[in-house]
Design a protein around this motif. Structure first.
Motif, PDB file in Angstrom:
ATOM      1  N   GLN C 127      -2.594  -1.809   6.891  1.00 10.17           N
ATOM      2  CA  GLN C 127      -3.695  -2.228   6.212  1.00 10.17           C
ATOM      3  C   GLN C 127      -4.452  -2.144   7.058  1.00 10.17           C
ATOM      4  N   SER C 319      -1.638   1.739   2.864  1.00  9.24           N
ATOM      5  CA  SER C 319      -2.536   1.086   2.150  1.00  9.24           C
ATOM      6  C   SER C 319      -3.719   1.912   1.069  1.00  9.24           C
ATOM      7  N   PRO C 344       0.316   0.443  -0.160  1.00  9.63           N
ATOM      8  CA  PRO C 344      -0.519  -0.683   0.578  1.00  9.63           C
ATOM      9  C   PRO C 344       1.537  -1.463   0.642  1.00  9.63           C
TER      10      PRO C 344
END
Lengths: 254, 187, 361
Positions: C127, C319, C344
């Motif tokens: 992320q 992500s 994510p």
């Protein structure tokens, strides 16, 4: 009085029963310090007005400790978040709770500026002379010669300076209406009184309140109970003098 | 048999994920349940009272105290560690780790640990391990042990070497064949 | 005191963080600056143990803002310097990273991604792609290597210092918490033994001679007065970046030539994708795999013909589409259908990819 009530562990009324036992390690200072804080909140009767903020690090385990509205914030940012709450809702009693890394390293600019502005909040720093959260690294308060994960050969003041003296610094930059003290988990009665005075100072709208509490981390110090107490009571107090540095209530003859 | 997860040095390799599996095999496992933890890695590795009192239990007790100097100091936390006559502290050495890759490095490492009663040769490169590597590890650990005046308790090797690895390969050290559970124990 | 931290080369069993510390030592790094944050702490732990033995130094700063700027200061003094961080620390360090972009400061940053947004988890994610590639106010004038193994962590950490100092753009090694904490086998080596010459460093300030007499003083700035003046500066930066890009852009592929479905991913997810391609091929499914090693600059020219030829594309990442944005930007105008696996903060297995590909054909 029945035997059962005598044996029941004494817990501040404002602690949340459902989240007990708390998750701090045996011998950790946080439990004791937060018990003193809880007692102070109870005695002042302000549980319904408190907004409690906690930092990153082991202090975050207090996020659901109280039956008070609480915010677990970013590392070092508890002081500005609580300042924001207080500015928006001056009737709230705001407490920012953090470790020495959050208070004196990553959050030091906020501590300096909140103190300079005489923000009407209470900032509490639990000082256990290292970073418990990330595996025992050096903190601003680490004592000279002390070995940590990032000072494996011992802290050398020549290259890393001397331990930060938080209350002394805050006392130097706040007006006389601020309350500044250093207490210790080794004297919870005194620490409770300090919290009470600090909170009263906020309730009275006088100014900034700051209490550092000497704390223990036996897990990362790798010390047994006897050594832990010896360190808190003897070693730490050589650098960190316990007592009040500023107490406006006294001046008013209360 | 009681296993105690006291590793506050590397909390990512932990008994948590295989706790129930080991308990199903009849072992007592003193470790956190992952769902009971909070702020893993942000709030430190937490120790519980039952971990600190574990030496007072009946039967064999195996403590994982983490590696290195910080790991060995973890023993200080245990209640009654000073009075335990049966306590045996083995330093497990993998000569494929950079800090214990030579005889001199092993000696320096073990001396830094404080009390150590014996060495165990656990030299491996995970799936790449071969007999030559285990043999070389046995030699290095054995030489270091001589200087340190410590016995070599055993050589540890993956179960897959049973039949091909003999005590002659490892200077006559007893061999402990291991079934590896730890590759599944991340976080 | 050993003269070289690593003699020749040797096969070792290490954690990713340990690998980064040894790689920095092998690359002749002078100073590490840093602040504790999981999952990168052991880079500092190993560095602080090893550095004094080789006359290198370490400073623990008060936070990541400071760690980023002290690194810039060290680099501007002509030393090979780096820092390492993750998550919220990466956020704080963006300020220094943008100064490094603007002032062409060849600083090296190792990022071990953790779960976000905010403090979230310390464990794993992908992320921090957008932030690492394009963070702060700027134009993403950074070099970003996304590694997938300990060997790559070692190789690209060394390479980062050379790319940074050769081209003078801030350079990033983008790992993650899994790579940081896992143990696996890796060959560590003295770069010289492999014929890798470390690029010379030089000071930008603190130059020899009396300023104003022997030489002009070094007056460095990152503030400009007019829009036109700034435009010229940024245009020059972009030109230099684009001139560099073809020389350093890297990617890898597998079985793309006849692939019906090409899997696109980066970093550690590539491991699952490679295994998935093997399993799919064994099952008679024509799957291929494309992985950028540099996320910045991005291997657009290599990807476009592959993507055009494929029947379908599958983007896989830990992500919510941060990598997909880079890919779709590079593939603008193509009409190859595209599907995604976005997870994510969660690891991705080869089975998930296999099942998804089978469902796509």
């Amino acid at each position: 009085m029945t035997v059962a009530t005598v044996l029941e562990p004494k817990m501040p009324k404002c602690w949340r029963q459902e989240t007990k036992p708390h998750k701090f390690c045996p011998g950790c200072g946080h439990g004791d310090i937060l018990k003193a804080l809880g007692t102070a909140i109870d005695e002042l009767g302000i549980q319904d007005r408190v907004v409690f903020g906690c930092d990153i690090g082991c202090s975050l385990l207090s996020w659901d400790l109280f039956n008070c509205d609480s915010i677990q914030t970013h590392h070092g940012r508890t002081t500005p978040v609580m300042t924001g709450v207080k500015r928006a809702r001056p009737d709230r009693i705001c407490i920012a709770y953090m470790g020495d890394g959050g208070g004196y390293a990553i959050g030091s600019q906020h501590l300096v500026n909140a103190a300079s502005r005489n923000e009407k909040i209470l900032v509490i720093v639990a000082n256990n002379v290292q970073y418990g959260m990330t595996g025992g690294q050096m903190a601003p308060t680490t004592l000279p010669g002390m070995k940590t994960e990032t000072s494996p050969y011992g802290r050398d003041p020549e290259s890393t300076g001397n331990p930060t003296l938080g209350p002394e610094m805050v006392a130097a930059i706040t007006p006389d209406s601020a309350y500044v003290a250093r207490g210790t988990m080794a004297n919870l009665r005194q620490l409770t009184q300090m919290f009470k005075k600090a909170l009263q100072n906020q309730i009275d709208g006088n100014g900034f309140s700051f209490v550092e509490a000497l704390s223990a981390c036996p897990t990362n110090w790798r010390t047994n109970a006897a050594k832990t107490w010896e360190f808190v009571e003897k070693e730490m107090t050589k650098y960190f003098k316990v007592g009040e540095l500023k107490a406006p209530a006294k001046k008013e003859g209360q | 048999m009681t296993l105690v997860d006291l590793d506050v040095v590397e909390p990512f390799y932990t008994l948590r994920p295989i706790k129930r599996e080991l308990e199903a095999k009849g072992m007592t496992v003193i470790a956190w349940e992952t769902r009971d933890t909070m702020g893993l890695g942000e709030a430190g590795t937490l120790i519980r009272g039952d971990m600190l009192w574990s030496l007072h239990r009946e039967g064999d007790i195996v403590l994982d105290i983490g590696y290195g100097v910080e790991g060995s100091k973890t023993l200080n936390l245990l209640h009654g560690v000073g009075e335990q006559k049966d306590l045996r502290i083995n330093a497990v050495i993998n000569a494929s780790r950079p800090m214990t890759a030579s005889v001199d490095d092993i000696i320096e490492h073990v001396r830094a640990l404080g009390r150590v009663d014996a060495l165990i040769n656990n030299t491996h490169l995970a799936d790449e391990t071969d007999i030559a590597l285990i043999r070389e590890g046995a030699r290095l650990v054995s030489e270091a042990a001589q200087v340190l005046n410590l016995p070599v308790e055993a050589t540890a090797a993956d179960e897959k070497f049973r039949g091909s690895l003999t005590e002659d390969d490892v200077l006559g050290q007893p061999i402990r064949f291991l079934t590896r559970y730890m590759p599944r124990t991340f976080w | 005191m050993a003269d070289k931290p690593i003699q020749g080369e040797k096969r070792m069993f290490m954690t990713g963080n340990e690998v980064c510390a040894y790689a920095a030592l092998a690359a002749n790094v002078d100073v590490m600056y840093g602040y504790p944050i999981t999952p990168q702490n052991e880079i500092m732990h190993y560095w602080t143990r090893l550095a004094p033995k080789h006359n290198r130094t370490f400073l623990q700063t008060e936070d990541e803002i400071s760690a980023g700027f002290t690194t810039c200061g060290g680099v501007m003094s002509g030393k090979r310097c780096f820092t390492a961080t993750a998550g919220p620390g990466n956020t704080l360090m963006q300020e220094a990273m943008s100064m490094a972009e603007m002032m062409r400061i060849p600083a090296v940053f190792i990022i071990q991604q953790r779960g976000g947004p905010s403090t979230a988890t310390v464990i794993y994610s992908q992320q921090e792609v957008t932030m690492t590639c394009f963070g702060a106010n700027g134009e993403g004038l950074r070099v970003v290597y996304s590694t997938s193994s300990h060997q790559e962590l070692f190789d690209y950490t060394i390479k980062s210092f050379n790319v940074a100092w050769k081209y003078r753009f801030p350079t990033f090694v983008l790992g993650d918490g899994y790579q940081a904490k896992m143990r696996e086998s890796v060959t560590i080596y003295d770069p010289e033994a492999r014929g890798i010459q470390m690029v010379d460093t030089y000071p930008l300030v603190g130059l020899p001679g009396m300023p104003g007499v022997d030489r002009d003083p070094a007056h460095l700035r990152n503030t400009y007065n007019t829009e036109e003046e700034l435009y010229e500066v940024v245009k020059d930066l972009v030109d230099a970046y684009e001139k560099m890009a073809p020389e350093i852009v890297e990617h890898s592929t597998m079985e793309c030539d006849d692939a019906d479905v090409v899997i696109l991913c980066h970093g550690i997810v590539s491991r699952a994708a490679i295994e998935a391609v093997r399993n799919l091929r064994a099952a008679g499914v024509k799957a291929g795999f494309f992985r950028p090693i540099t996320l910045r600059p991005f291997a657009k020219d290599a990807l476009r013909p592959i993507a055009e030829k494929a029947k379908k594309l599958l983007i896989v990442e830990s992500s919510q589409g941060q990598f997909a944005k880079i890919v779709t930007d590079a593939l603008y105008g193509l009409t190859t259908p595209m599907e995604t696996i976005f997870k994510p903060g969660l690891g991705i297995t080869s089975d998930e990819i296999v099942n998804k590909v089978k469902a796509m054909i």
